[in-house]
Design an enzyme around this catalytic site. Structure first.
Site, PDB file in Angstrom:
ATOM      1  N   ARG A  20     -33.182  22.260  28.831  1.00  0.00           N
ATOM      2  CA  ARG A  20     -33.135  23.247  29.111  1.00  0.00           C
ATOM      3  C   ARG A  20     -32.840  22.696  31.332  1.00  0.00           C
ATOM      4  O   ARG A  20     -32.533  22.267  31.641  1.00  0.00           O
ATOM      5  CB  ARG A  20     -32.044  23.832  28.960  1.00  0.00           C
ATOM      6  CG  ARG A  20     -31.991  24.092  27.141  1.00  0.00           C
ATOM      7  CD  ARG A  20     -30.970  25.180  27.280  1.00  0.00           C
ATOM      8  NE  ARG A  20     -32.347  25.447  26.666  1.00  0.00           N
ATOM      9  CZ  ARG A  20     -32.220  27.158  26.896  1.00  0.00           C
ATOM     10  NH1 ARG A  20     -31.758  28.603  26.482  1.00  0.00           N
ATOM     11  NH2 ARG A  20     -33.728  28.326  26.712  1.00  0.00           N
ATOM     12  N   ASN A  38     -28.446  25.186  23.940  1.00  0.00           N
ATOM     13  CA  ASN A  38     -29.795  25.594  22.910  1.00  0.00           C
ATOM     14  C   ASN A  38     -28.359  25.659  21.565  1.00  0.00           C
ATOM     15  O   ASN A  38     -27.836  27.028  21.470  1.00  0.00           O
ATOM     16  CB  ASN A  38     -30.548  25.988  22.336  1.00  0.00           C
ATOM     17  CG  ASN A  38     -31.804  25.729  22.933  1.00  0.00           C
ATOM     18  OD1 ASN A  38     -32.221  24.327  23.541  1.00  0.00           O
ATOM     19  ND2 ASN A  38     -32.845  26.619  23.090  1.00  0.00           N
TER      20      ASN A  38
END
Length: 93
Positions: A20, A38
Site C-alpha cells: 500500500r 488491505n
C-alpha cells in the site's frame, strides 16, 4: 482525454510487504488519485483515477509491486472517474 477510474484487486503475497505504501508513492509519481487498502481475504484493493496512460503504468506497477511482493493475479474494473479523490490515500481494512 477523459479521466478514468480503475478498481484493481491484487492477489498474491501483497500484505505485510509495504504494498500500500509503495502504491501511494507510485501513484504520486504518476499523478494518480485514489486509495489502497488491505482486504480481509488477503488481497489489496487499489482504486486509481487519472488519465488512461498513467493508469496503464499504475497497473503495470501493480503486477510488480514492492520488492517482497508476489502478485499472482489482478482483477481490474474500469469506469468513469469520480470527483471524490484529490490525492492517493492508504486506508486500513
Amino acid at each position: 482525454m477523459a479521466q478514468q477510474r480503475w478498481l484493481m484487486r491484487i492477489n498474491g503475497r501483497v500484505q505485510g510487504v509495504y504494498y500500500r505504501a509503495s502504491a501511494k508513492y507510485k501513484a504520486a509519481d504518476l499523478g494518480v488519485t485514489g486509495y489502497a487498502k488491505n482486504l480481509s481475504d488477503g488481497r489489496v484493493e487499489v482504486v486509481a483515477e487519472g488519465e488512461e496512460a498513467a493508469l496503464n503504468e499504475m497497473l503495470e506497477w501493480c503486477w510488480q509491486g514492492p520488492p517482497n511482493a508476489e502478485v499472482t493475479n489482478i482483477e481490474c474494473e474500469k469506469a468513469a472517474a469520480t470527483p471524490y479523490y484529490d490525492n492517493f490515500q492508504i486506508f486500513n481494512s
